[in-house]
Design a protein around this motif. Structure first.
Motif, mmCIF file in Angstrom:
data_model
loop_
_atom_site.group_PDB
_atom_site.id
_atom_site.type_symbol
_atom_site.label_atom_id
_atom_site.label_comp_id
_atom_site.label_asym_id
_atom_site.label_seq_id
_atom_site.Cartn_x
_atom_site.Cartn_y
_atom_site.Cartn_z
ATOM 1 N N UNK A 79 2.390 6.400 9.717
ATOM 2 C CA UNK A 79 1.305 7.354 9.967
ATOM 3 C C UNK A 79 0.885 8.106 8.708
ATOM 4 N N UNK A 80 1.455 7.755 7.566
ATOM 5 C CA UNK A 80 1.009 8.373 6.325
ATOM 6 C C UNK A 80 -0.230 7.623 5.813
ATOM 7 N N UNK A 84 -6.545 5.230 4.513
ATOM 8 C CA UNK A 84 -6.380 3.982 3.765
ATOM 9 C C UNK A 84 -5.892 2.874 4.694
ATOM 10 N N UNK A 85 -4.941 3.196 5.542
ATOM 11 C CA UNK A 85 -4.423 2.192 6.479
ATOM 12 C C UNK A 85 -5.519 1.758 7.460
ATOM 13 N N UNK A 86 -6.314 2.728 7.937
ATOM 14 C CA UNK A 86 -7.388 2.385 8.869
ATOM 15 C C UNK A 86 -8.414 1.469 8.204
ATOM 16 N N UNK A 138 -1.893 -3.452 5.691
ATOM 17 C CA UNK A 138 -2.276 -2.205 6.361
ATOM 18 C C UNK A 138 -1.091 -1.289 6.632
ATOM 19 N N UNK A 139 0.045 -1.862 7.039
ATOM 20 C CA UNK A 139 1.182 -1.043 7.435
ATOM 21 C C UNK A 139 2.405 -1.267 6.545
ATOM 22 N N UNK A 145 3.639 -0.354 -2.054
ATOM 23 C CA UNK A 145 2.309 -0.367 -2.641
ATOM 24 C C UNK A 145 2.361 0.177 -4.068
ATOM 25 N N UNK A 146 3.166 1.211 -4.283
ATOM 26 C CA UNK A 146 3.231 1.836 -5.595
ATOM 27 C C UNK A 146 3.870 0.905 -6.618
ATOM 28 N N UNK A 147 4.763 0.018 -6.172
ATOM 29 C CA UNK A 147 5.467 -0.852 -7.114
ATOM 30 C C UNK A 147 4.635 -2.054 -7.516
ATOM 31 N N UNK A 148 3.516 -2.296 -6.825
ATOM 32 C CA UNK A 148 2.687 -3.460 -7.170
ATOM 33 C C UNK A 148 1.815 -3.205 -8.359
#
Length: 148
Positions: A79-80, A84-86, A138-139, A145-148
């Motif tokens: 839920x963070x 962006x996820x949506x 998305x989830x 994500x930060x490590x990519x």
């Protein structure tokens, strides 16, 4: 003992993914029901009856919003960064709609399959593709994500 714990960990991860996929499918059925319900409800009004493609777009978006919320809060439990996820989820939904259209068109026009059978095949393929995209894009965990 170390090998046994690796097997248990792999099995736990595998069953967790299966559970997520089954719940993803159940949520998808709910989304389809909302999509159809909103679509047919809108068609009860003269304005929407004339603009049925707009009614379809509104109903599809309602289904996507429903599915996003259920997946975010109950299935993937992420839920963070909801905006962006949506956005990722919504784009995946549109991609799925396009992929399904291409699959149906190809199976009907090039392979002369029955439209209903082509639709069933497309649903199966699109569900798997969308699940994988939503699971890994998305989830995905923010730390990933930060490590990519």
């Amino acid at each position: 003992m170390f090998c046994g714990s690796l097997i248990v960990a792999a099995f736990t991860r595998y069953t967790s993914q299966i559970r997520k996929f089954i719940l993803y499918c159940v949520i998808g059925v709910c989304g389809v029901a909302i999509d159809a319900g909103v679509f047919f409800l809108l068609l009860c009004f003269p304005f929407w009856e004339r603009f049925y493609l707009l009614a379809n777009a509104v109903s599809v978006v309602c289904g996507i919003i429903n599915n996003f919320l259920l997946n975010a809060f109950f299935n993937f439990r992420k839920t963070d960064n909801l905006r962006q996820r949506f956005l990722c989820f919504f784009l995946t939904g549109l991609l799925g709609m396009a992929l399904g259209t291409v699959i149906i068109y190809g199976l009907v026009d090039f392979f002369s399959l029955n439209v209903a059978f082509a639709k069933l095949i497309s649903i199966f393929i699109v569900t798997i593709v969308q699940f994988l995209l939503n699971c890994f894009v998305s989830f995905r965990d923010i730390s990933e994500k930060a490590s990519l």
